[in-house]
Design an enzyme around this catalytic site. Structure first.
Site, PDB file in Angstrom:
ATOM      1  N   GLU A   1     -11.061  53.273   6.034  1.00  0.00           N
ATOM      2  CA  GLU A   1     -10.139  54.177   5.354  1.00  0.00           C
ATOM      3  C   GLU A   1      -8.740  54.013   5.948  1.00  0.00           C
ATOM      4  O   GLU A   1      -8.555  54.115   7.160  1.00  0.00           O
ATOM      5  CB  GLU A   1     -10.595  55.623   5.487  1.00  0.00           C
ATOM      6  CG  GLU A   1      -9.652  56.642   4.873  1.00  0.00           C
ATOM      7  CD  GLU A   1      -9.300  56.334   3.423  1.00  0.00           C
ATOM      8  OE1 GLU A   1      -8.098  56.444   3.071  1.00  0.00           O
ATOM      9  OE2 GLU A   1     -10.199  55.976   2.641  1.00  0.00           O
TER      10      GLU A   1
ATOM     11  N   CYS B   1     -10.465  54.627 -10.653  1.00  0.00           N
ATOM     12  CA  CYS B   1     -10.614  55.800 -11.523  1.00  0.00           C
ATOM     13  C   CYS B   1      -9.384  55.905 -12.422  1.00  0.00           C
ATOM     14  O   CYS B   1      -8.780  56.962 -12.561  1.00  0.00           O
ATOM     15  CB  CYS B   1     -10.819  57.078 -10.701  1.00  0.00           C
ATOM     16  SG  CYS B   1      -9.549  57.397  -9.470  1.00  0.00           S
TER      17      CYS B   1
ATOM     18  N   PRO C   1     -13.412  60.019   0.371  1.00  0.00           N
ATOM     19  CA  PRO C   1     -13.996  60.971   1.331  1.00  0.00           C
ATOM     20  C   PRO C   1     -15.432  60.680   1.747  1.00  0.00           C
ATOM     21  O   PRO C   1     -15.982  61.396   2.567  1.00  0.00           O
ATOM     22  CB  PRO C   1     -13.922  62.295   0.571  1.00  0.00           C
ATOM     23  CG  PRO C   1     -14.078  61.892  -0.866  1.00  0.00           C
ATOM     24  CD  PRO C   1     -13.354  60.578  -1.000  1.00  0.00           C
ATOM     25  N   GLY C   2     -16.059  59.657   1.144  1.00  0.00           N
ATOM     26  CA  GLY C   2     -17.385  59.276   1.601  1.00  0.00           C
ATOM     27  C   GLY C   2     -18.468  59.289   0.545  1.00  0.00           C
ATOM     28  O   GLY C   2     -19.634  59.024   0.857  1.00  0.00           O
ATOM     29  N   SER C   3     -18.130  59.573  -0.699  1.00  0.00           N
ATOM     30  CA  SER C   3     -19.162  59.665  -1.727  1.00  0.00           C
ATOM     31  C   SER C   3     -19.915  58.349  -1.883  1.00  0.00           C
ATOM     32  O   SER C   3     -21.151  58.323  -1.942  1.00  0.00           O
ATOM     33  CB  SER C   3     -18.549  60.093  -3.066  1.00  0.00           C
ATOM     34  OG  SER C   3     -17.551  59.182  -3.486  1.00  0.00           O
ATOM     35  N   LYS C   4     -19.189  57.244  -1.922  1.00  0.00           N
ATOM     36  CA  LYS C   4     -19.837  55.954  -2.149  1.00  0.00           C
ATOM     37  C   LYS C   4     -20.486  55.428  -0.871  1.00  0.00           C
ATOM     38  O   LYS C   4     -21.536  54.779  -0.917  1.00  0.00           O
ATOM     39  CB  LYS C   4     -18.826  54.968  -2.726  1.00  0.00           C
ATOM     40  CG  LYS C   4     -18.300  55.425  -4.093  1.00  0.00           C
ATOM     41  CD  LYS C   4     -17.166  54.564  -4.589  1.00  0.00           C
ATOM     42  CE  LYS C   4     -16.582  55.138  -5.876  1.00  0.00           C
ATOM     43  NZ  LYS C   4     -15.925  56.448  -5.664  1.00  0.00           N
TER      44      LYS C   4
ATOM     45  N   ALA D   1     -12.444  51.080   0.997  1.00  0.00           N
ATOM     46  CA  ALA D   1     -11.595  52.274   0.865  1.00  0.00           C
ATOM     47  C   ALA D   1     -12.523  53.465   0.728  1.00  0.00           C
ATOM     48  O   ALA D   1     -12.803  53.930  -0.376  1.00  0.00           O
ATOM     49  CB  ALA D   1     -10.668  52.144  -0.336  1.00  0.00           C
TER      50      ALA D   1
ATOM     51  N   ASP E   1      -5.361  49.004   6.898  1.00  0.00           N
ATOM     52  CA  ASP E   1      -5.036  48.558   5.560  1.00  0.00           C
ATOM     53  C   ASP E   1      -6.122  47.538   5.203  1.00  0.00           C
ATOM     54  O   ASP E   1      -6.335  46.558   5.914  1.00  0.00           O
ATOM     55  CB  ASP E   1      -3.664  47.898   5.555  1.00  0.00           C
ATOM     56  CG  ASP E   1      -3.228  47.421   4.180  1.00  0.00           C
ATOM     57  OD1 ASP E   1      -4.108  47.152   3.336  1.00  0.00           O
ATOM     58  OD2 ASP E   1      -2.023  47.276   3.958  1.00  0.00           O
TER      59      ASP E   1
END
Length: 480
Positions: free
Chosen positions: A149, A247, A128-131, A125, A176
């Site tokens: 995504e 989170c 926005p791409g941080s990980k 998942a 999914d």
């Protein structure tokens, strides 16, 4: 303290019932009402940490290290209203704006999985791409990351962040995440599942994050999370490591999801303790070895991280696949030589890793690990487009892409350095006039403050702008 932050009484009552004995609810509520500290992560694909610290010092940025991520720092700047996203360093991909606790899942994964050199990884998942960008930098653009995504509206943002950070070892998919267990069983060396959740931990940056908080919704989300974690576990190789994170704070979305997996596959699931991930990790450690991060402990968002090892294979019924014909073909040796000669002659760039494929007049560089998966999955975007061919016969040639510049441009000793006003015009999509082009002809790499920011075409005493239209920013470099 912000009294406008919405915190439902039902949430407070629930948290009171699950808080560890050494914590109290008043401290939790007070922490949730405090503004979130800004944090950034240095992108080591573009700059090493020491050089970035030198830049920060010159700009009077006060940086405090994040204990669980050596590239992560909390940041304070004199003018708190200056948007970090429009700074020269951010636009050049030198750092990523990322909440500190969200750096922990990748750190946890790499803590228990070090064999990354040629690994095939899944970020289930990703937007926005941080990980994804953190993981790509940590493994130095090697191996392969499938960044998936489900939300179509977030795919563009995911790709934009990957491109800005100079990442080339990623394939984007749009599914999914529940499909991976059947579609690609026993495939991935390691998996990151940062699951969709109720977001209870994000209230410090979004005052209305819990406006629609509801226990029934949490139970419904938990059901989805259990499906996702089972599917991801099936897609994991035996001996591989998966990190599950959210989170949020409710047990139903965290411990209960992991315990559900253990109950489903008792002989295959081993929980890996995160007790020594960093100093003071024990303050949020659960009996299972998970980290349940309450906002007041490290002054962060609320978060949850669990590391899981697959000890034995589990039964999977493979999917019946019907895929469209793959639209790319490997290039011929002649075409490959001609293109790479162009890069060497025009930019003095010779170090390109990956496998070269062609679609019509487009040339794409794919991670080598993708080859066995080409006929197993449908991709939204794969690798990076590095060039296009134009013209025919003697009038034919190559035109490089912005992605090529972000990934490989720093290798070029021939790049033209821009002044602040010239860089500002470049980001605004304008041609650059009255500039010394060093007698260059054709395509050139453009640098600002020593870092390549894109491409242009040298025409006598001006440079034609080659920045993609969707990256134009009218307001940029506010702090220059």
């Amino acid at each position: 303290m912000d009294s406008n932050t919405f915190i439902p009484q039902a949430f407070i009552d629930k948290m009171s019932s699950i808080l560890p004995e050494n914590l109290n609810i008043d401290e939790l509520v007070a922490a949730c009402r405090r503004p979130l500290r800004r944090a950034i992560r240095v992108n080591t694909l573009k700059i090493d940490i020491k050089d970035f610290l030198d830049i920060a010092n010159k700009k009077s940025w006060a940086l405090t290290p994040v204990p669980w991520c050596k590239e992560g720092f909390w940041i304070e700047i004199d003018n708190d209203h200056i948007p970090l996203g429009n700074s020269a360093e951010h636009l050049a991909g030198l750092f990523y704006i990322q909440e500190a606790s969200s750096m922990m899942p990748v750190s946890a994964l790499l803590h228990h999985f070090q064999d990354t050199e040629n690994a095939t990884l899944l970020d289930a998942a990703a937007a926005p791409g941080s990980k994804t960008t953190q993981l790509a930098a940590a493994i130095n653009n090697q191996g392969l990351i499938i960044a998936n995504e489900y939300s179509s509206s977030r795919i563009k943002m995911l790709h934009s962040n990957i491109q800005r950070c100079g990442i080339k070892n990623v394939a984007l998919t749009h599914f999914d995440a529940a499909v991976f267990g059947q579609w690609l069983p026993n495939t991935f060396d390691a998996i990151l599942l940062d699951a969709p959740c109720s977001g209870e931990g994000t209230v410090r940056k979004d005052k209305q994050a819990m406006k629609n908080w509801d226990q029934t919704a949490i139970e419904s989300i938990s059901t989805v999370q259990k499906t996702l974690i089972e599917s991801a576990f099936k897609a994991l190789k035996t001996g591989g490591v998966m990190v599950y994170s959210t989170c949020t704070l409710s047990l139903e979305e965290n411990q209960d999801v992991c315990l559900h997996l253990k109950q489903a596959y008792p002989d295959s699931v081993e929980f890996l303790s995160l007790d020594n991930l960093f100093k003071d990790a024990d303050k949020t450690l659960t009996p299972e070895g998970f980290l349940h991060i309450w906002p007041q402990i490290y002054d962060t968002e609320g978060f949850f991280v669990a590391a899981i090892k697959k000890m034995a294979e589990v039964a999977v019924e493979p999917a019946q696949k019907r895929l469209r014909k793959f639209p790319f073909q490997p290039t011929t040796q002649t075409v490959r030589s001609n293109l790479y000669d162009y890069f060497e002659n025009q930019f003095s760039i010779t170090q390109l890793t990956g496998v070269l494929y062609q679609r019509d007049d487009e040339f794409w560089l794919f991670p080598e690990n993708i080859v066995p998966l080409i006929n197993e999955l449908r991709f939204s975007r794969l690798g990076i487009k590095i060039a296009e061919k134009f013209g025919k016969g003697r009038k034919s040639g190559f035109k490089s892409t912005h992605e090529f510049a972000t990934c490989f441009g720093q290798q070029s000793p021939l790049a033209i350095e821009l002044l602040a006003h010239q860089a500002r015009e470049y980001y605004q999509g304008r041609d650059i006039h009255d500039i010394d082009t060093n007698n260059s002809k054709g395509e050139v790499m453009l640098r600002y403050q020593g870092h390549v920011i894109g491409l242009g075409k040298s025409l006598d005493n001006r440079i034609k702008n080659s920045l993609p239209r969707d990256l134009i920013l009218d307001k940029n470099l506010f702090d220059e």
